[in-house]
Design an enzyme around this catalytic site. Structure first.
Site, PDB file in Angstrom:
ATOM      1  N   MET A   7       9.833  25.069   1.530  1.00  0.00           N
ATOM      2  CA  MET A   7       8.998  24.228   0.661  1.00  0.00           C
ATOM      3  C   MET A   7       9.822  23.360  -0.293  1.00  0.00           C
ATOM      4  O   MET A   7       9.512  22.185  -0.506  1.00  0.00           O
ATOM      5  CB  MET A   7       8.027  25.096  -0.142  1.00  0.00           C
ATOM      6  CG  MET A   7       7.016  24.279  -0.923  1.00  0.00           C
ATOM      7  SD  MET A   7       5.887  25.262  -1.923  1.00  0.00           S
ATOM      8  CE  MET A   7       4.942  26.116  -0.679  1.00  0.00           C
ATOM      9  N   LYS A   9       0.848  -1.208   0.000  1.00  0.00           N
ATOM     10  CA  LYS A   9       0.000   0.000   0.000  1.00  0.00           C
ATOM     11  C   LYS A   9       0.879   1.253   0.000  1.00  0.00           C
ATOM     12  O   LYS A   9       2.078   1.171   0.285  1.00  0.00           O
ATOM     13  CB  LYS A   9      -0.891  -0.013   1.244  1.00  0.00           C
ATOM     14  CG  LYS A   9      -0.109   0.084   2.557  1.00  0.00           C
ATOM     15  CD  LYS A   9      -0.971  -0.197   3.779  1.00  0.00           C
ATOM     16  CE  LYS A   9      -0.140  -0.111   5.059  1.00  0.00           C
ATOM     17  NZ  LYS A   9      -0.880  -0.629   6.234  1.00  0.00           N
ATOM     18  N   ARG A  15     -10.460  -0.245  15.464  1.00  0.00           N
ATOM     19  CA  ARG A  15     -10.336   0.522  14.227  1.00  0.00           C
ATOM     20  C   ARG A  15     -11.150  -0.254  13.212  1.00  0.00           C
ATOM     21  O   ARG A  15     -12.372  -0.220  13.278  1.00  0.00           O
ATOM     22  CB  ARG A  15      -8.855   0.701  13.856  1.00  0.00           C
ATOM     23  CG  ARG A  15      -8.628   1.751  12.781  1.00  0.00           C
ATOM     24  CD  ARG A  15      -7.173   1.876  12.363  1.00  0.00           C
ATOM     25  NE  ARG A  15      -6.669   0.639  11.734  1.00  0.00           N
ATOM     26  CZ  ARG A  15      -5.452   0.478  11.242  1.00  0.00           C
ATOM     27  NH1 ARG A  15      -4.565   1.471  11.304  1.00  0.00           N
ATOM     28  NH2 ARG A  15      -5.089  -0.647  10.664  1.00  0.00           N
ATOM     29  N   TYR A  42      13.692  31.008   7.373  1.00  0.00           N
ATOM     30  CA  TYR A  42      12.459  31.664   7.822  1.00  0.00           C
ATOM     31  C   TYR A  42      12.430  31.762   9.338  1.00  0.00           C
ATOM     32  O   TYR A  42      12.726  30.778  10.037  1.00  0.00           O
ATOM     33  CB  TYR A  42      11.234  30.862   7.359  1.00  0.00           C
ATOM     34  CG  TYR A  42      10.911  31.019   5.893  1.00  0.00           C
ATOM     35  CD1 TYR A  42      10.601  32.267   5.364  1.00  0.00           C
ATOM     36  CD2 TYR A  42      10.901  29.916   5.046  1.00  0.00           C
ATOM     37  CE1 TYR A  42      10.293  32.413   4.009  1.00  0.00           C
ATOM     38  CE2 TYR A  42      10.595  30.046   3.703  1.00  0.00           C
ATOM     39  CZ  TYR A  42      10.292  31.302   3.187  1.00  0.00           C
ATOM     40  OH  TYR A  42       9.985  31.433   1.862  1.00  0.00           O
TER      41      TYR A  42
END
Ligand SMILES: *Cc1c(COP(=O)(O)O)cnc(C)c1O
Length: 369
Positions: free
Chosen positions: A312, A34, A132, A264
């Site tokens: 980013m 998966k 779950r 930043y």
């Protein structure tokens, strides 16, 4: 090479991990592929797993199963996360085994089978303690519905999932196993005998041999990583080899003076004059933004820790007062040398599963061995 960054996947490591675990159990091996094979690439990993001892594939989503079929893979595949309304007709056309955990879903899948004139192959999921997926309060109703539909579907498997198998000293896994046995005996007493019973993820496969039954579902261990480094130790303890290496280019190198605030928010202040390297990978590529300076990159035999916040598309590393690195050089973000995936996970307050799975599709995968 012209790639600004790439993931190198060592298929020989995947093959080694599958055959190492296969040698330790009598159970069949289901390779969990998966999430694009935990970021390693679904089709090459599936093919490698099948040629090294796995006989089943498992995915969460139906579209992942269909991708495998379209790649020409004809081995059995289970898809275990199919919400109501999924395209079950397509699933059955592609001969995909489906997991069922509610009466409603059983009916939908049986209807899809009727429309095609085929018997759906199903694996019934029971909730043995994780709360779950899986049947819980509907179990008795489900059994009677299943008996009523018995001739319209083929019950291939009964299965459950463990919540705490990565805690070797916890009794929770054995308690779940006991609850599972009672579901199994309800079923066999009702006259339905599943051919395959499967409970174990990687952690249970490594820690709880009694839970292997006749198939184990290998995810993280097949990728050469430990299910939980703190409770189980690192993967080398189990002779498993990490398959993923992430590399990226340095776009720029610059000298910066002591006292400079980097990135930043100016969150990192340089303690001394140094060389900074700019790595062309950022949080859009899956590098967690909260990575701290306990992570970094490996270049020319040295560790260069992260400085400041990840942006980013890029992050900054400290190459030191003297460096032989040049712009255009590749650095190893994580892999066999330098920082490990587990070190990155710890520096990002997460687990190795998330580090590998989140590497974005814009980072090309390259296969070796
Ligand atoms: C993801 C998954 C696995 C594999 O778990 P690992 O801890 O990676 O081995 C097994 N079974 C199910 C149902 C899963 O969703």
């Amino acid at each position: 090479m012209s790639h600004r960054a790439y993931v190198e996947v060592d298929l020989a490591a995947i093959a080694h991990n599958v055959s190492t675990i296969k040698a330790s159990t009598d159970a069949k091996i289901l390779a969990v592929v998966k999430a694009d094979a935990y970021g390693h690439g679904i089709v090459p990993v599936a093919q490698t797993a099948l040629s090294s001892g796995a006989t089943w594939l498992g995915v969460a989503l139906l579209e992942e199963a269909i991708t495998l079929r379209k790649a020409g893979i004809s081995d059995p595949i289970i898809s275990w996360l199919t919400p109501p309304g999924d395209d079950f007709v397509a699933a059955l056309r592609h001969d995909i085994d489906l997991s069922v955990s509610s009466v409603g879903l059983l009916h939908e899948i049986v209807e899809a089978g009727k429309s095609l004139g085929v018997k759906p192959r199903i694996h019934i999921e029971v909730d043995t303690g994780m709360r779950r997926g899986g049947l819980l309060q509907e179990w008795n109703l489900f059994l009677s519905e299943l008996l009523a539909q018995k001739d319209l579907c083929h019950v291939v498997g009964l299965w459950t999932h463990f919540a705490r198998a990565d805690e070797p000293d916890s009794s929770a896994t054995l308690e779940q196993e006991k609850v599972f046995e009672s579901y199994l005996s309800d079923m066999t007493s009702a006259g339905i005998t599943p051919e395959i019973i499967h409970l174990s993820n990687s952690a249970a496969t490594l820690n709880f041999p009694s839970a292997h039954k006749n198939m184990v579902r290998l995810g993280i261990s097949m990728y050469g990583l430990s299910p939980d480094v703190s409770t189980m130790g690192s993967s080398s303890k189990y002779q498993l080899k990490p398959a993923m290496t992430l590399k990226g280019k340095l776009s720029l190198i610059k000298k910066a003076a002591a006292g400079s605030a980097v990135g930043y928010g100016g969150t990192a202040i340089l303690e001394s004059d140094t060389h900074l390297g700019i790595v062309v990978l950022g949080y859009s590529d899956g590098i967690p933004r909260n990575a701290n300076n306990q992570a970094g990159v490996w270049i020319n035999g040295n560790r260069a820790p992260i400085v400041g916040r990840v942006s980013m598309d890029q992050f900054v590393v400290n190459l030191g007062a003297t460096t032989t690195a040049k712009a255009g050089d590749y650095v190893t973000v994580f892999g066999a040398e330098g920082y490990s995936i587990d070190e990155w996970a710890s520096a990002c307050s997460t687990i190795n599963y998330e580090i590998v799975t989140r590497i974005a599709s814009r980072v090309e995968r390259i296969y070796v061995n």
